[in-house]
Design a protein around this motif. Structure first.
Motif, mmCIF file in Angstrom:
data_model
loop_
_atom_site.group_PDB
_atom_site.id
_atom_site.type_symbol
_atom_site.label_atom_id
_atom_site.label_comp_id
_atom_site.label_asym_id
_atom_site.label_seq_id
_atom_site.Cartn_x
_atom_site.Cartn_y
_atom_site.Cartn_z
ATOM 1 N N GLU A 199 0.820 -1.204 0.000
ATOM 2 C CA GLU A 199 0.000 0.000 0.000
ATOM 3 C C GLU A 199 0.857 1.259 0.000
ATOM 4 O O GLU A 199 0.469 2.287 -0.553
ATOM 5 N N THR A 200 2.056 1.186 0.609
ATOM 6 C CA THR A 200 2.927 2.360 0.694
ATOM 7 C C THR A 200 4.363 1.988 0.331
ATOM 8 O O THR A 200 4.776 0.826 0.482
ATOM 9 N N PRO A 201 5.169 2.966 -0.127
ATOM 10 C CA PRO A 201 6.589 2.713 -0.393
ATOM 11 C C PRO A 201 7.350 2.302 0.865
ATOM 12 O O PRO A 201 8.289 1.513 0.790
ATOM 13 N N GLU A 202 6.949 2.846 2.013
ATOM 14 C CA GLU A 202 7.637 2.512 3.259
ATOM 15 C C GLU A 202 7.551 1.017 3.560
ATOM 16 O O GLU A 202 8.502 0.409 4.064
ATOM 17 N N GLU A 203 6.405 0.418 3.238
ATOM 18 C CA GLU A 203 6.241 -1.018 3.468
ATOM 19 C C GLU A 203 7.133 -1.824 2.528
ATOM 20 O O GLU A 203 7.671 -2.872 2.911
ATOM 21 N N ALA A 204 7.307 -1.328 1.304
ATOM 22 C CA ALA A 204 8.196 -2.010 0.362
ATOM 23 C C ALA A 204 9.641 -1.967 0.853
ATOM 24 O O ALA A 204 10.381 -2.953 0.745
ATOM 25 N N VAL A 205 10.052 -0.818 1.397
ATOM 26 C CA VAL A 205 11.401 -0.696 1.958
ATOM 27 C C VAL A 205 11.582 -1.691 3.100
ATOM 28 O O VAL A 205 12.613 -2.370 3.208
ATOM 29 N N ARG A 206 10.583 -1.787 3.942
ATOM 30 C CA ARG A 206 10.661 -2.713 5.077
ATOM 31 C C ARG A 206 10.764 -4.160 4.596
ATOM 32 O O ARG A 206 11.511 -4.966 5.161
ATOM 33 N N ALA A 207 10.041 -4.496 3.527
ATOM 34 C CA ALA A 207 10.097 -5.856 2.991
ATOM 35 C C ALA A 207 11.502 -6.201 2.512
ATOM 36 O O ALA A 207 12.017 -7.294 2.777
ATOM 37 N N VAL A 208 12.134 -5.268 1.795
ATOM 38 C CA VAL A 208 13.499 -5.499 1.312
ATOM 39 C C VAL A 208 14.450 -5.680 2.489
ATOM 40 O O VAL A 208 15.288 -6.590 2.509
ATOM 41 N N ASN A 209 14.321 -4.823 3.494
ATOM 42 C CA ASN A 209 15.229 -4.860 4.642
ATOM 43 C C ASN A 209 15.051 -6.107 5.501
ATOM 44 O O ASN A 209 16.022 -6.661 6.020
ATOM 45 N N GLU A 210 13.807 -6.564 5.655
ATOM 46 C CA GLU A 210 13.533 -7.631 6.610
ATOM 47 C C GLU A 210 13.374 -9.017 5.990
ATOM 48 O O GLU A 210 13.578 -10.025 6.677
ATOM 49 N N LEU A 211 13.022 -9.091 4.703
ATOM 50 C CA LEU A 211 12.724 -10.401 4.118
ATOM 51 C C LEU A 211 13.751 -10.889 3.105
ATOM 52 O O LEU A 211 13.723 -12.057 2.722
#
Length: 216
Positions: A64-76
């Motif tokens: 839903e947001t770019p911030e969530e995409a950043v978190r996915a890259v960092n954490e997954l």
């Protein structure tokens, strides 16, 4: 780095979509959605399939947001799913990124998923034309590729490192992949990063090796 650490412009350009590679064959779009909803609100998830309805080993997840995409890259990125470590990075074909670039006069990089590769638009130090029998320093040989990989998959695998002139899978007389291919970049810095990132990487149960092509 978290989304909060990034300047607003950087977050906007990252977009909302992630490319997810090295997926196990049995992973479905629902598996992707269930896994990635731990880091954000997933609005779209898909696993790409070939003409025989078999997984190509990669997919796309949109948040839903770019911030969530950043978190996915960092954490997954590097997290195991069904026995394989996922490769998670920003999707260079994200429509939001392309729209932002158009509105701000920034050239969009072109992927083999959406058209022919870019020609000679790389960053960094360009190598001079090679002397006969010597390496240009711009091309790598990639062994240990999944048998299902085609040119587009090889291109998508390496496009994050810089502009690519071409990416080609080697085929035998029977038109089947020989499990290796070549990728030619437009600058030597991209070659260095590609080798450092993928040499020795495990992809779909095979150990990938990335070496400088000594003859091209």
């Amino acid at each position: 780095m978290s989304a909060e650490d990034l300047p607003e412009e950087s977050v906007m350009r990252i977009g909302k979509r992630c490319f997810v590679g090295n997926l196990a064959w049995r992973v479905s779009w629902q598996d992707l959605k269930d896994t990635f909803r731990d880091v954000g609100n997933v609005v779209y998830a898909n696993v790409m399939k070939d003409d025989n309805d078999r997984s190509k080993g990669w997919g796309i997840v949109e948040f839903e947001t770019p911030e969530e995409a950043v978190r996915a890259v960092n954490e997954l990125n590097g997290v195991e799913l069904s026995g394989r470590k996922m490769l998670v990075r920003e999707d260079r074909e994200d429509r939001d990124v392309k729209q932002y670039n158009r509105e701000n006069g920034i050239p969009n990089s072109r992927s083999r998923r959406g058209g022919p590769p870019p020609r000679a638009q790389g960053r960094g130090t360009r190598a001079p034309p090679p002397a006969e029998g010597k390496s240009s320093g711009l091309q790598v040989v990639v062994h240990g590729l999944p048998w299902s990989y085609k040119d587009d998959d090889l291109y998508a695998m390496f496009e994050e490192f810089g502009a690519i002139d071409h990416a080609e899978i080697a085929y035998g007389w029977d038109q089947r992949s020989r499990g290796y291919g070549t990728v030619r970049f437009s600058d030597v810095d991209s070659v260095t990063e590609a080798i450092k990132s993928f040499d020795g990487y495990e992809l779909e149960g095979r150990r990938v090796t990335v070496k400088l092509d000594k003859y091209a």
